[in-house]
Design a protein around this motif. Structure first.
Motif, mmCIF file in Angstrom:
data_model
loop_
_atom_site.group_PDB
_atom_site.id
_atom_site.type_symbol
_atom_site.label_atom_id
_atom_site.label_comp_id
_atom_site.label_asym_id
_atom_site.label_seq_id
_atom_site.Cartn_x
_atom_site.Cartn_y
_atom_site.Cartn_z
ATOM 1 N N GLY A 34 0.815 -1.212 0.000
ATOM 2 C CA GLY A 34 0.000 0.000 0.000
ATOM 3 C C GLY A 34 0.846 1.259 0.000
ATOM 4 N N ARG A 35 0.417 2.219 -0.796
ATOM 5 C CA ARG A 35 1.098 3.512 -0.901
ATOM 6 C C ARG A 35 0.080 4.621 -0.639
ATOM 7 N NH1 ARG A 35 2.102 -0.052 -4.446
ATOM 8 N NH2 ARG A 35 0.594 0.648 -5.987
ATOM 9 N N ALA A 36 0.437 5.553 0.238
ATOM 10 C CA ALA A 36 -0.461 6.668 0.539
ATOM 11 C C ALA A 36 -0.449 7.657 -0.622
ATOM 12 C CB ALA A 36 -0.042 7.361 1.826
ATOM 13 N N LEU A 37 -1.612 7.913 -1.191
ATOM 14 C CA LEU A 37 -1.775 8.962 -2.197
ATOM 15 C C LEU A 37 -2.331 10.218 -1.546
ATOM 16 C CD1 LEU A 37 -3.332 6.918 -5.159
ATOM 17 C CD2 LEU A 37 -0.915 7.419 -4.702
ATOM 18 N N VAL A 38 -3.167 10.021 -0.539
ATOM 19 C CA VAL A 38 -3.736 11.116 0.242
ATOM 20 C C VAL A 38 -3.716 10.652 1.689
ATOM 21 C CG1 VAL A 38 -5.837 12.449 0.733
ATOM 22 C CG2 VAL A 38 -5.283 11.825 -1.632
ATOM 23 N N ARG A 39 -3.215 11.502 2.569
ATOM 24 C CA ARG A 39 -3.225 11.164 3.993
ATOM 25 C C ARG A 39 -3.321 12.457 4.776
ATOM 26 N NH1 ARG A 39 0.256 6.284 6.719
ATOM 27 N NH2 ARG A 39 -1.372 5.788 8.200
ATOM 28 N N GLY A 40 -4.564 12.884 5.007
ATOM 29 C CA GLY A 40 -4.791 14.157 5.681
ATOM 30 C C GLY A 40 -4.687 15.289 4.670
ATOM 31 N N GLY A 41 -4.289 16.434 5.116
ATOM 32 C CA GLY A 41 -4.138 17.586 4.239
ATOM 33 C C GLY A 41 -5.429 18.378 4.100
ATOM 34 N N GLN A 42 -5.306 19.493 3.461
ATOM 35 C CA GLN A 42 -6.428 20.397 3.261
ATOM 36 C C GLN A 42 -7.499 19.752 2.391
ATOM 37 O OE1 GLN A 42 -5.210 24.324 2.084
ATOM 38 N NE2 GLN A 42 -7.204 24.797 1.229
ATOM 39 N N SER A 43 -8.761 19.984 2.720
ATOM 40 C CA SER A 43 -9.850 19.431 1.926
ATOM 41 C C SER A 43 -11.081 20.324 2.033
ATOM 42 C CB SER A 43 -10.196 18.002 2.377
ATOM 43 O OG SER A 43 -10.731 18.020 3.682
ATOM 44 N N GLU A 44 -11.978 20.139 1.109
ATOM 45 C CA GLU A 44 -13.288 20.783 1.125
ATOM 46 C C GLU A 44 -14.329 19.719 0.841
ATOM 47 O OE1 GLU A 44 -13.745 24.159 -1.463
ATOM 48 O OE2 GLU A 44 -11.781 24.944 -0.904
ATOM 49 N N GLY A 45 -15.498 19.867 1.400
ATOM 50 C CA GLY A 45 -16.579 18.920 1.183
ATOM 51 C C GLY A 45 -17.817 19.631 0.667
ATOM 52 N N PRO A 46 -17.871 19.915 -0.633
ATOM 53 C CA PRO A 46 -18.997 20.686 -1.151
ATOM 54 C C PRO A 46 -20.327 19.930 -1.161
ATOM 55 C CG PRO A 46 -17.579 20.008 -2.943
ATOM 56 C CD PRO A 46 -16.896 19.609 -1.675
ATOM 57 N N GLU A 47 -20.299 18.597 -1.036
ATOM 58 C CA GLU A 47 -21.543 17.813 -1.047
ATOM 59 C C GLU A 47 -21.412 16.623 -0.113
ATOM 60 O OE1 GLU A 47 -23.261 16.657 -4.773
ATOM 61 O OE2 GLU A 47 -22.425 18.404 -5.791
ATOM 62 N N GLY A 48 -22.538 16.166 0.401
ATOM 63 C CA GLY A 48 -22.590 14.942 1.186
ATOM 64 C C GLY A 48 -22.151 15.112 2.624
ATOM 65 N N PRO A 49 -22.109 13.986 3.355
ATOM 66 C CA PRO A 49 -21.686 14.024 4.759
ATOM 67 C C PRO A 49 -20.264 14.568 4.875
ATOM 68 C CG PRO A 49 -22.609 11.879 4.187
ATOM 69 C CD PRO A 49 -22.463 12.646 2.913
ATOM 70 N N GLN A 50 -20.025 15.316 5.906
ATOM 71 C CA GLN A 50 -18.720 15.963 6.076
ATOM 72 C C GLN A 50 -17.833 15.174 7.040
ATOM 73 O OE1 GLN A 50 -18.002 18.807 4.115
ATOM 74 N NE2 GLN A 50 -19.874 17.940 3.262
ATOM 75 N N PHE A 51 -16.574 15.015 6.658
ATOM 76 C CA PHE A 51 -15.550 14.408 7.499
ATOM 77 C C PHE A 51 -14.365 15.355 7.526
ATOM 78 C CE2 PHE A 51 -18.113 10.856 6.090
ATOM 79 C CZ PHE A 51 -18.187 10.048 7.217
#
Length: 95
Positions: A34-51
């Protein structure tokens, strides 16, 4: 052969306790290629449940992604996540 991915969306309830999950799962994930492509970092959630946190791990194939998730050592570490966060985990085959 299509790659496999594990995608996680997480909201932490105890960030300090969650660190143990990351520490324990990292070598297990690596043992399945397994290789991390995304692990944390800035994000936005324009739709759906928010995490609050998002991760994407890439594997050579879907079978390795499933094998990692079902590994008893990973499931033991995953209980730390379950105890300290709300999460949604998805295993998916790439194109």
């Amino acid at each position: 052969m299509p790659k496999g991915y594990i995608i996680g969306h997480v909201t932490l309830h105890d960030a300090e306790a969650y660190k143990e999950y990351v520490t324990r799962n990292s070598p297990i994930i690596a043992s399945y290629g397994g290789r991390a492509l995304v692990r944390g970092g800035q994000s936005e959630g324009p739709e759906g449940p928010q995490f609050d946190r998002h991760v994407v791990f890439e594997f050579d194939d879907f079978e390795n992604a499933k094998a990692l998730y079902n590994d008893p050592a990973y499931q033991e570490a995953a209980q730390i996540r379950r105890d300290n966060a709300t999460s949604m985990i998805v295993l998916v085959e790439g194109v």
